[in-house]
Design a protein around this motif. Structure first.
Motif, PDB file in Angstrom:
ATOM      1  N   THR A  17       0.822  -1.218   0.000  1.00 55.55           N
ATOM      2  CA  THR A  17       0.000   0.000   0.000  1.00 55.55           C
ATOM      3  C   THR A  17       0.855   1.268   0.000  1.00 55.55           C
ATOM      4  O   THR A  17       0.298   2.367   0.051  1.00 55.55           O
ATOM      5  CB  THR A  17      -0.932   0.023   1.229  1.00 55.55           C
ATOM      6  N   ASP A  18       2.159   1.129  -0.045  1.00 55.19           N
ATOM      7  CA  ASP A  18       3.053   2.282  -0.106  1.00 55.19           C
ATOM      8  C   ASP A  18       2.701   3.147  -1.320  1.00 55.19           C
ATOM      9  O   ASP A  18       2.520   2.628  -2.420  1.00 55.19           O
ATOM     10  CB  ASP A  18       4.495   1.774  -0.221  1.00 55.19           C
ATOM     11  N   TYR A  19       2.616   4.448  -1.103  1.00 57.61           N
ATOM     12  CA  TYR A  19       2.139   5.336  -2.178  1.00 57.61           C
ATOM     13  C   TYR A  19       2.966   5.208  -3.448  1.00 57.61           C
ATOM     14  O   TYR A  19       2.428   5.163  -4.554  1.00 57.61           O
ATOM     15  CB  TYR A  19       2.150   6.793  -1.712  1.00 57.61           C
TER      16      TYR A  19
ATOM     17  N   ILE B 182       2.401   1.471  -5.016  1.00 51.79           N
ATOM     18  CA  ILE B 182       1.054   1.161  -5.516  1.00 51.79           C
ATOM     19  C   ILE B 182       0.705   2.064  -6.695  1.00 51.79           C
ATOM     20  O   ILE B 182       0.128   1.601  -7.683  1.00 51.79           O
ATOM     21  CB  ILE B 182      -0.021   1.259  -4.395  1.00 51.79           C
TER      22      ILE B 182
END
Lengths: 238, 252
Positions: free
Chosen positions: A126-128, A131
Motif C-alpha cells: 500500500t506504499d504510495y 502502488i
C-alpha cells in the motif's frame, strides 16, 4: 533521427542521461520545473491531458520518466493519472513506441529471495510510491495491448554516476544502475522493432555481482549489458 | 454489525440496504445527499476528502465499498475520467487506510467482470483467468480500485473481499431483450455483498487467505462467467433471466 519526447526531463534521472541520448535523437524535453542546468524545457504537466497531447505531436517515441514518490495525493495524480494521460495521448496520435519507468515491484515482498526475475508477480503493497506506479503499469499495459504500442518499462532502484576510483570494504548495491548503462538501455529500447505482447518490463542494474535481481531478460530481449565491468572498481585487489 | 456503505446514492447500494435488513447499523456515504431512512445514518462526503473519510469510518465494523461512482460526475469527458480514476484509486486507498487505522477488519470492494470481455465468448471464465481490461475509464478504474483494495489484505491483518460484478440490471426491466452473458440482477449482487460479511480471515497469517475474489453473474444455462467460487460462500442468485434465455434458445 527520431523525435523523442522526454517527460520528467528536469527530474532526478533525466539530466544525467540527456547528454548521452541527444547525440542520437532529437529530444524534446518536458517537465513542470526548469532543468537544473538551465537547459530549455517545455513546461508540460502530465496531469493535464491537453498539455500532454500537444507535447506528443510530431514525436516518434515517448519516454515517461515522471514520478512523485510519497505524497498521498500527488503520487496518484502524477504516477497514475499522468501515465493514463500519456498513453491516451500516445494512442490518439498513433505513436508506436513508449519507454515507461518505475521501481521494481518486488523489492519488499521478495526481500529475502535471490535471482528474482523481472516477471515475478508485482507485490506493490500500500506504499504510495509502489502502488501508484503499479497502477500505472496496469494502465500502460492495457493501452499498449489495445492500441498496439510497443512499450518497454524499465525498473530500477537507485541511479548513480560511473565510478572513477576504487572503493574498498563496500558491497555494491544490488539494484543500482549507472547512468551510462541507462543511456544504453534507452537506446536499445528506442531501437527495438517490436515488443512481445506490446509490453515488457525489464530489471535494469549495473552489477552482476550480487545475483539478486536477474538481468537475463534484458540481456535476451534488449541486448542490454553493463557497459563496463564496474565490478572492478570494487575488487578487493587492484 | 456497524457497516459503512459507500456509493450510497446508487441503485446497488439501495438494494444492499434492503438485503442487509434490520439487523445492522448502517452509515451511508456519498457525495450527494442520500435520502434518510429509518435507523440509517446518512453522511454526505467525498472519498477524496480525508476529513470526510475519517468521519465516515469512525465506529464502524465493516466497509462495503460498492465502487459505484457518485451521480454528480462531471459531464465533460476528461474531467469525468479523472474523477473516476481518482475515486477508484486514491479514494479507495484513503478509505481503506482510514478504515485500517480505525480498527475495521472487514472490507469489500465492488469491481467488474467487464475486464474479461476481451476473451472469446467460447471460453469459461473463472477467478483464475488473467484480466484483460480495456483502457476505457469506467472499466479501467474499477480494475485499478480492485488492485488498490487487494494490497490492504497483503499489508494488514484484515479481511478484504473483491466482488467482480456482471452488468447490473433488474430482471423485469430487460424482459424480452436478447440476454447478455454478463447480466446480474441488482438484488442478487446485493445478496452477495451481504454474504461477504460472514467472511472473516483477519487472523490468517497468509495474505492469500485474507484476500478473496468472487465472480458474480446470473445462474444461466451455459455461462461464460462461472460462479462456482461464489456459490461456496453461499451465493444463490434468484433472478436468472430464464425467460430471456429460453426465448434465445438457452445456449447463446
Amino acid at each position: 533521427m527520431k523525435n523523442v519526447l522526454l517527460l520528467g526531463a528536469s527530474g532526478l534521472i533525466s539530466p544525467y542521461i540527456i547528454p548521452g541520448l541527444e547525440t542520437d535523437y532529437n529530444l524534446k524535453l518536458a517537465d513542470i520545473k526548469p532543468h537544473p542546468d538551465g537547459i530549455p524545457v517545455d513546461m508540460v504537466d502530465v496531469r493535464d491531458y491537453d498539455q500532454v497531447l500537444e507535447a506528443v505531436q510530431g514525436m516518434d517515441a515517448v519516454m515517461n520518466f515522471t514520478v512523485l514518490r510519497h505524497d498521498e495525493t500527488l503520487s496518484f495524480h502524477v504516477n497514475t493519472w499522468g501515465a493514463y494521460n500519456v498513453m491516451k495521448a500516445v494512442a490518439a496520435t498513433g505513436i508506436k513506441k513508449v519507454i515507461h519507468s518505475g521501481p521494481a515491484q518486488t523489492l519488499d515482498w521478495y526481500k529475502h529471495d535471490m535471482e528474482i526475475p523481472v516477471d515475478a508477480p508485482h507485490a506493490p503493497t500500500t506504499d504510495y510510491y509502489f502502488i501508484t506506479k503499479h497502477l500505472s503499469n496496469e494502465i500502460v499495459k492495457s493501452f499498449a495491448r489495445v492500441h498496439q504500442i510497443h512499450t518497454v518499462c524499465y525498473l530500477f532502484q537507485g541511479l548513480t554516476h560511473r565510478p572513477t576510483e576504487r572503493v574498498t570494504k563496500q558491497s555494491v548495491r544490488d539494484f543500482l544502475i549507472i547512468y551510462d548503462d541507462l543511456v544504453h538501455a534507452c537506446k536499445q529500447g528506442l531501437e527495438l522493432e517490436s515488443v512481445p505482447d506490446y509490453y515488457q518490463e525489464f530489471n535494469l542494474h549495473s552489477h552482476y555481482g550480487p545475483k539478486k535481481y536477474s538481468l537475463e531478460k534484458a540481456e535476451r530481449m534488449l541486448d542490454y549489458s553493463p557497459q563496463e565491468n564496474w565490478w572492478e572498481y570494487q575488487s578487493r585487489t587492484p | 454489525m456497524k457497516i459503512l456503505i459507500t456509493g450510497a446514492a446508487s441503485t446497488l447500494a439501495k438494494e444492499i440496504i434492503t438485503a442487509l435488513g434490520a439487523g445492522h447499523q448502517l452509515r451511508l456515504m456519498d457525495e450527494v445527499a442520500v435520502e434518510p431512512q429509518e435507523n440509517v445514518e446518512a453522511f454526505q462526503g467525498s472519498l477524496l476528502n480525508q476529513d470526510d473519510v475519517w468521519t465516515a469510518v469512525r465506529g464502524m465494523d465493516a466497509i462495503l465499498h460498492t465502487g459505484e461512482p457518485p451521480p454528480n460526475l462531471s459531464e465533460e469527458e476528461q474531467a469525468r475520467d479523472q474523477q473516476l480514476l481518482d475515486l477508484a484509486t486514491r479514494g479507495t486507498h484513503q478509505l481503506f487506510k482510514a478504515g485500517v487505522e480505525a480498527g475495521i477488519k472487514k472490507f469489500v470492494y465492488g469491481g467488474t467482470l467487464d475486464i474479461f470481455r476481451s476473451y472469446s465468448d467460447e471460453v469459461y471464465i473463472s477467478e483464475l483467468w488473467k484480466p484483460l481490461p480495456d483502457p476505457d475509464m469506467p472499466e479501467m478504474s474499477r480494475y485499478l480500485g480492485e488492485h488498490t483494495a487487494r494490497e490492504f489484505a497483503r499489508d494488514f491483518l484484515v479481511t478484504v473481499t473483491g466482488l467482480r460484478l456482471g452488468k447490473l440490471v433488474y430482471e423485469e426491466e430487460v424482459a424480452g431483450q436478447t440476454p447478455d452473458l454478463l447480466w446480474l440482477d441488482y438484488r442478487d449482487a446485493a445478496q452477495a455483498f451481504s454474504q461477504t460479511l460472514t467472511r472473516d480471515a483477519s487472523d490468517q497469517a497468509w495474505w492469500t487467505a485474507r484476500w478473496a475474489m468472487y465472480h458474480l453473474c446470473a445462474d444461466i444455462p451455459n455461462p461464460k462467467y462461472l460462479i462456482n467460487q461464489a456459490r461456496g460462500m453461499g451465493y444463490q442468485p434468484t433472478h436468472n433471466f430464464e425467460a430471456n434465455w429460453s426465448q434465445d434458445g438457452g445456449l447463446t
